[in-house]
Design an enzyme around this catalytic site. Structure first.
Site, PDB file in Angstrom:
ATOM      1  N   LYS A   1      -1.392  11.185   6.853  1.00 10.67           N
ATOM      2  CA  LYS A   1      -0.528  12.367   6.882  1.00 10.67           C
ATOM      3  C   LYS A   1      -1.346  13.634   7.173  1.00 10.67           C
ATOM      4  O   LYS A   1      -2.589  13.619   7.073  1.00 10.67           O
ATOM      5  CB  LYS A   1       0.200  12.472   5.535  1.00 10.67           C
ATOM      6  CG  LYS A   1       1.230  11.346   5.321  1.00 10.67           C
ATOM      7  CD  LYS A   1       1.900  11.481   3.962  1.00 10.67           C
ATOM      8  CE  LYS A   1       3.088  10.552   3.813  1.00 10.67           C
ATOM      9  NZ  LYS A   1       3.734  10.684   2.482  1.00 10.67           N
TER      10      LYS A   1
ATOM     11  N   TYR B   1      11.962   8.872   8.096  1.00 15.04           N
ATOM     12  CA  TYR B   1      12.368   9.071   6.701  1.00 15.04           C
ATOM     13  C   TYR B   1      13.890   9.091   6.516  1.00 15.04           C
ATOM     14  O   TYR B   1      14.385   9.647   5.528  1.00 15.04           O
ATOM     15  CB  TYR B   1      11.763  10.373   6.173  1.00 15.04           C
ATOM     16  CG  TYR B   1      10.290  10.255   5.809  1.00 15.04           C
ATOM     17  CD1 TYR B   1       9.845   9.271   4.903  1.00 15.04           C
ATOM     18  CD2 TYR B   1       9.338  11.124   6.333  1.00 15.04           C
ATOM     19  CE1 TYR B   1       8.499   9.169   4.565  1.00 15.04           C
ATOM     20  CE2 TYR B   1       7.985  11.023   5.987  1.00 15.04           C
ATOM     21  CZ  TYR B   1       7.582  10.040   5.095  1.00 15.04           C
ATOM     22  OH  TYR B   1       6.253   9.935   4.745  1.00 15.04           O
TER      23      TYR B   1
ATOM     24  N   ASN C   1       0.170  13.343  -0.438  1.00 15.46           N
ATOM     25  CA  ASN C   1      -0.365  12.056  -0.889  1.00 15.46           C
ATOM     26  C   ASN C   1      -1.083  11.262   0.198  1.00 15.46           C
ATOM     27  O   ASN C   1      -1.229  10.044   0.105  1.00 15.46           O
ATOM     28  CB  ASN C   1       0.717  11.241  -1.604  1.00 15.46           C
ATOM     29  CG  ASN C   1       1.923  10.957  -0.731  1.00 15.46           C
ATOM     30  OD1 ASN C   1       1.901  11.252   0.457  1.00 15.46           O
ATOM     31  ND2 ASN C   1       2.955  10.378  -1.306  1.00 15.46           N
TER      32      ASN C   1
ATOM     33  N   HIS D   1       1.028   7.404   4.430  1.00 11.87           N
ATOM     34  CA  HIS D   1       2.262   6.623   4.325  1.00 11.87           C
ATOM     35  C   HIS D   1       1.871   5.160   4.436  1.00 11.87           C
ATOM     36  O   HIS D   1       0.993   4.814   5.226  1.00 11.87           O
ATOM     37  CB  HIS D   1       3.227   6.967   5.463  1.00 11.87           C
ATOM     38  CG  HIS D   1       4.351   5.978   5.558  1.00 11.87           C
ATOM     39  ND1 HIS D   1       5.442   6.040   4.728  1.00 11.87           N
ATOM     40  CD2 HIS D   1       4.511   4.865   6.321  1.00 11.87           C
ATOM     41  CE1 HIS D   1       6.249   5.010   4.993  1.00 11.87           C
ATOM     42  NE2 HIS D   1       5.705   4.297   5.963  1.00 11.87           N
TER      43      HIS D   1
ATOM     44  N   GLU E   1       9.437   0.239  10.862  1.00 12.28           N
ATOM     45  CA  GLU E   1       8.485   1.327  11.070  1.00 12.28           C
ATOM     46  C   GLU E   1       7.462   1.000  12.166  1.00 12.28           C
ATOM     47  O   GLU E   1       7.128   1.857  12.980  1.00 12.28           O
ATOM     48  CB  GLU E   1       7.776   1.643   9.755  1.00 12.28           C
ATOM     49  CG  GLU E   1       8.728   2.265   8.725  1.00 12.28           C
ATOM     50  CD  GLU E   1       8.114   2.386   7.339  1.00 12.28           C
ATOM     51  OE1 GLU E   1       6.935   2.005   7.157  1.00 12.28           O
ATOM     52  OE2 GLU E   1       8.820   2.890   6.442  1.00 12.28           O
TER      53      GLU E   1
HETATM   54  P1  IDP Z   1       6.195   6.151  -0.665  1.00 11.04           P
HETATM   55  O1  IDP Z   1       5.577   7.041   0.395  1.00 11.04           O
HETATM   56  O2  IDP Z   1       5.241   5.878  -1.796  1.00 11.04           O
HETATM   57  O3  IDP Z   1       6.826   4.905  -0.094  1.00 11.04           O
HETATM   58  P2  IDP Z   1       8.889   7.237  -0.888  1.00 11.04           P
HETATM   59  O4  IDP Z   1       9.748   7.211  -2.103  1.00 11.04           O
HETATM   60  O5  IDP Z   1       9.249   6.326   0.235  1.00 11.04           O
HETATM   61  O6  IDP Z   1       7.377   6.992  -1.363  1.00 11.04           O
HETATM   62  O7  IDP Z   1       8.863   8.737  -0.372  1.00 11.04           O
HETATM   63  C1  IDP Z   1       8.341   9.057   0.897  1.00 11.04           C
HETATM   64  C2  IDP Z   1       7.513  10.306   0.775  1.00 11.04           C
HETATM   65  O8  IDP Z   1       8.346  11.379   0.324  1.00 11.04           O
HETATM   66  C3  IDP Z   1       6.385  10.249  -0.262  1.00 11.04           C
HETATM   67  O9  IDP Z   1       5.218   9.617   0.203  1.00 11.04           O
HETATM   68  C4  IDP Z   1       6.152  11.718  -0.511  1.00 11.04           C
HETATM   69  O10 IDP Z   1       5.428  12.317   0.576  1.00 11.04           O
HETATM   70  C5  IDP Z   1       7.585  12.250  -0.497  1.00 11.04           C
HETATM   71  N1  IDP Z   1       8.154  12.277  -1.840  1.00 11.04           N
HETATM   72  C6  IDP Z   1       8.686  11.247  -2.532  1.00 11.04           C
HETATM   73  N2  IDP Z   1       9.132  11.622  -3.739  1.00 11.04           N
HETATM   74  C7  IDP Z   1       8.892  12.951  -3.819  1.00 11.04           C
HETATM   75  C8  IDP Z   1       9.135  13.950  -4.829  1.00 11.04           C
HETATM   76  O11 IDP Z   1       9.670  13.671  -5.911  1.00 11.04           O
HETATM   77  N3  IDP Z   1       8.741  15.213  -4.540  1.00 11.04           N
HETATM   78  C9  IDP Z   1       8.142  15.557  -3.349  1.00 11.04           C
HETATM   79  N4  IDP Z   1       7.906  14.666  -2.386  1.00 11.04           N
HETATM   80  C10 IDP Z   1       8.268  13.373  -2.603  1.00 11.04           C
HETATM   81 MG    MG Z   2       8.448   4.646   1.187  1.00  8.41          MG
END
Ligand code: IDP
Ligand code: MG
Length: 151
Positions: A11, A51, A125, A128, A139
């Site tokens: 990212k 997304y 984070n 992805h 994906e």
């Molecule tokens: P993942 O990336 O661990 O699969 P997902 O639930 O698929 O997690 O969410 C996709 C992305 O959305 C996350 O990696 C993060 O960048 C963002 N995200 C998820 N939950 C939150 C939140 O509660 N606050 C802010 N960003 C979030």
């Molecule tokens: Mg995810």
């Protein structure tokens, strides 16, 4: 054991903070094989398609800005997209990635080592990683053409 493919994206925070090499090092340590790699310009459409399942979340618009590099001041940001293949690749990569929330991610995982939550509550984070076989297939096909992946 299933041979799987999984999509990884470094990212914009990962690229901006020069974590690309460290991230690939952790991914390679899984023993999985890198079978696809390219820089991709993240258009608005690609970001929203990627997304799509999160479009009703309160953080969605921030997430689209984040993945397109807008928080890091990078115009026409390119993301490094990778495909890794091997036994249980999806779980193996999720394990080294760590939990979605970088403050809950286990130290030593990519997100636990390098992730952060900004003062505006944006999760940064670093990577992805596909979460299950259905998402992974969707994906990989969204980000890569068939002939861009080593057979
Ligand atoms: P993942 O990336 O661990 O699969 P997902 O639930 O698929 O997690 O969410 C996709 C992305 O959305 C996350 O990696 C993060 O960048 C963002 N995200 C998820 N939950 C939150 C939140 O509660 N606050 C802010 N960003 C979030
Ligand atoms: Mg995810």
């Amino acid at each position: 054991m299933a041979i799987e493919q999984t999509l990884i994206l470094i990212k914009p925070d990962g690229a901006f903070r020069k974590l690309t090499g460290l991230t690939i090092d952790r991914l390679d340590a899984t023993g999985l094989e890198m079978v696809g790699a390219k820089m991709v310009c993240v258009t608005e459409k690609l970001a929203r398609d990627h997304y799509a399942s999160l479009s009703d979340k309160p953080f969605f618009e921030g997430l689209i800005k984040y993945i397109r590099g807008e928080f890091h001041g990078i115009k026409d940001h390119r993301i490094l997209a990778l495909v890794y293949r091997g036994e249980n690749a999806i779980k193996a990569v999720r394990a080294v990635a760590g939990a979605t929330n970088p403050e809950q991610a286990v130290p030593g995982t990519i997100r636990g080592s390098f992730g952060r939550i900004t003062t505006t509550q944006q999760f940064e984070n670093v990577i992805h990683a596909s979460s299950d076989p259905t998402d992974a297939a969707r994906e990989v096909a969204l980000w890569f053409k068939k002939d861009e992946i080593i057979p």
